[in-house]
Design an enzyme around this catalytic site. Structure first.
Site, short mmCIF file in Angstrom:
data_model
loop_
_atom_site.label_atom_id
_atom_site.label_comp_id
_atom_site.label_asym_id
_atom_site.label_seq_id
_atom_site.Cartn_x
_atom_site.Cartn_y
_atom_site.Cartn_z
N CYS A 408 4.92 39.66 10.53
CA CYS A 408 4.49 39.73 11.92
C CYS A 408 5.66 39.43 12.87
CB CYS A 408 3.29 38.81 12.16
SG CYS A 408 2.41 39.18 13.71
N HIS A 539 -0.20 40.88 8.00
CA HIS A 539 -0.19 39.57 7.35
C HIS A 539 -0.68 39.71 5.91
CE1 HIS A 539 0.52 36.82 10.84
NE2 HIS A 539 0.06 37.87 11.52
N GLU A 541 -0.44 37.73 3.52
CA GLU A 541 -0.88 36.45 2.95
C GLU A 541 -2.39 36.27 3.00
OE1 GLU A 541 0.20 35.32 7.30
OE2 GLU A 541 0.76 36.79 5.77
#
Length: 618
Positions: A408, A539, A541
């Site tokens: 990001c 993102h 994650e």
């Protein structure tokens, strides 16, 4: 199976004494154990704050804002649920006071309560119960079937003013669904006081007394403590809190959160819950192997020796929960590579030249960490603070060929650094960081509101297309050679399309773009020029799982460990026969290799058909 003959089961998890005691991990661990029985499990988090969602909260105040597929910005505990339960939740799985009151007030304005006085009881409490029942029926896994069990975590602490309507709603809810379908786990603290290390039960007794005074009686008490619970202490809690001694769970500090399910299983949690809720196993090959894999995961964590050092350069490093999904992604990828993660936190402002005069020690310690790193990661964030330090870190990674992963803001930082120092665009910047920059290589997205900040970003799962000619790129190969990937986004700014041609001409390739091919999503430097220089606007994650590491993080850790070329070779169909010789990370589909069996001390009769802990291709 959820039907008229077998009513849905509900497990409520409450907390006492202090907040942040570990309710989320215990709720997730309970759900994982139920999954090993072959049951379908969903989860709901109740947050008593007035915010509609967590989107406008500071990470330093509330920890990470977790983003779901549907764009919901929610509490970080929902990230725990998705990781442990391997499910995909929606914004409906996070209840807040703001959402409930908004819905009730909207109904009142429409005339749904015409002629009645709208009150907390019954209107607010009914709305809470209706919400829980409705969301508990939503399928959350690949089966497309209703969940069998719904775990409801009550945020905050029993006795808080703001949680009173939710406690009352749950008191009523146990009668609505029936006692045989409702189980309550109360998580409390057993502090150790004094030089002799005596474990004190009074806080737990007081907490349970408060809970019972509100009309809820715990079926199990999970006692959090820094050390294993003494037998006499457990007996005392059993006696004064009116629960069987077998239902007092000792949840002491563990080497990692992954050990908590094993700790609860060793105390017969499944047996106790199954008796209370009349649950019967529906075991499948996948559910049986899940527990075996989880044990191997924990054993591997305990016995790793080779270290990979990653430096996280962030803006909110003083509260590590601000980046909890990033940390979990690094852990999952490191475990799959048989590496012990050594994570060092560097506050981005400490890398900036001004810190040299303000606090020289901090400045030198920060740069010492960066210079000795095996990999440098720059995660997401907002605002100008610390961004010049991030740019310097990205420059160091690029020039010294240190594996780099930008997420990001880290993606935008990589573009700004490259534009300044390689393309030659002096003063290049993002309009978020400098509105008067002469080269606005990162700009505000035109469709985003400039007056409202809550829920107005580009949020949720979006499709990213790999461009033609990118078939040989590292990140695309790590994603299995797919034409596109779906990942979760949370951003307001994007790379300015008018600079893309200039940047790509100097060697930074935007190999992933949105479905209109207008928005830059994934960048990469050729592996011939850099061992791993990858940044993504999304993102990744948010979609990591303990047994399924995310490709972006897996490639990053492999590169930082010096294993990436070998791994990429194993993905080549022409060299598939070499796969079984790779013992440093999981890429096996057959039996566990002999060296892993020996390392984990698995009995020979247990090895038949056991797969590796992780399968990176999956």
């Amino acid at each position: 199976m959820a039907n008229n003959q077998t009513p849905k089961k509900y497990i409520l998890v409450t907390g006492g004494v202090i907040s942040g005691i570990g309710k989320g991990v215990i709720a997730s661990s309970t759900g994982l154990l139920l999954r090993t029985m072959g049951l379908r499990v969903t989860a709901i988090k109740i947050d008593p704050y007035l915010n509609i969602d967590a989107g406008t909260m500071s990470p330093l105040d509330h920890g990470e804002v977790f983003v779901l597929d549907d764009g919901g910005e929610v509490d970080l505990d929902l990230g725990n649920y998705e990781r442990f339960l391997d499910v995909t939740l929606s914004r409906e799985n996070n209840i807040t006071t703001g959402k409930i009151y908004r819905d009730v007030i909207e109904r009142e304005r429409k005339g749904d309560y015409l002629g009645k006085t709208v009150q907390v009881v019954p209107h607010i409490t009914d709305a809470i119960q209706d919400w829980v029942e409705r969301v508990a029926k939503i399928p959350v896994d690949d089966s497309g079937l209703e969940p069998d069990v719904c775990i409801v975590e009550m945020g905050g602490t029993v006795g808080d003013i703001e949680s009173a309507p939710f406690i009352e709603a749950m008191r009523q809810f146990q009668f609505r669904v029936g006692h045989e379908n409702f189980c309550l786990i109360h998580v409390s603290m057993v502090p150790i006081v004094g030089s002799v290390g005596e474990q004190k039960t009074k806080p737990t007794q007081a907490s349970v007394r408060d809970l019972r005074g509100l009309g809820l009686t715990p079926d199990l008490i999970a006692c959090r403590s820094s050390a294993p619970l003494e037998a006499s202490v457990a007996q005392k809690i059993s006696m004064f809190c009116h629960v069987p001694s077998s239902n007092v769970l000792a949840v002491h500090d563990c080497p990692s959160v992954y050990h908590v399910p094993l700790l609860l299983h060793s105390q017969s949690l499944l047996t106790t819950i199954s008796k209370k809720l009349n649950l019967y196993p529906r075991e499948t090959q996948a559910s049986v192997s899940l527990f075996s894999k989880w044990k191997q995961l924990c054993q591997r964590l305990e016995r790793l020796h080779d270290v990979v050092k990653i430096v996280l350069v962030g803006k909110y490093t003083y509260l590590h929960d601000s980046y909890i999904s990033v940390v979990k992604s690094l852990e999952h990828a490191s475990l799959s590579c048989n590496r012990k993660l050594k994570l060092e936190w560097v506050e981005a402002t400490d890398l900036e030249p001004e810190m040299q005069t303000t606090d020289a020690l901090k400045y030198h310690d920060a740069w010492k960490s960066v210079c000795s790193a095996n990999g440098i990661l720059i995660p997401g964030g907002f605002g100008v603070r610390g961004t010049e330090g991030m740019i310097l870190a990205a420059k160091h990674a690029r020039e010294n060929k240190i594996p780099y992963l930008g997420i990001c803001l880290g993606f935008q930082i990589a573009v700004i650094e490259f534009a300044r120092n390689v393309v030659g665009l002096e003063g290049a910047n993002s309009t978020e960081l400098d509105e008067s920059t002469p080269h606005d290589v990162v700009i505000f997205m035109p469709e985003i509101s400039k007056t409202h900040v809550g829920g107005t970003m580009r949020l949720g799962s979006k499709n990213t297309l790999f461009v033609k000619g990118s078939e040989g790129s590292v990140i695309r190969r790590l994603y299995g050679g797919k034409d596109s990937v779906d990942e979760r986004h949370r951003h307001r700014y994007e790379v300015n399309p008018k600079y893309v041609e200039q940047i790509e001409a100097k060697g930074l390739q935007f190999i992933g773009r949105d479905d209109k091919e207008e928005r830059m999503i994934i960048l990469e430097r050729d592996i011939k020029d850099h061992p791993y220089f990858v940044a993504v606007q999304f993102h990744p994650e948010y979609k990591t799982k303990p047994l399924k590491p995310i490709p972006t993080f897996l490639g990053f850790i492999l590169a930082a460990s010096g294993l990436l070329p070998e791994y990429l070779q194993s993905l080549d169909p022409k060299t598939q026969q070499t796969k079984s010789n790779l013992g440093r990370y999981a890429s096996f589909d057959g039996e566990a290799p002999a060296e892993l069996v020996a390392a984990l001390s698995v009995n020979s009769e247990e090895t038949s058909g056991i797969k590796m802990v992780l399968n990176a291709k999956k």
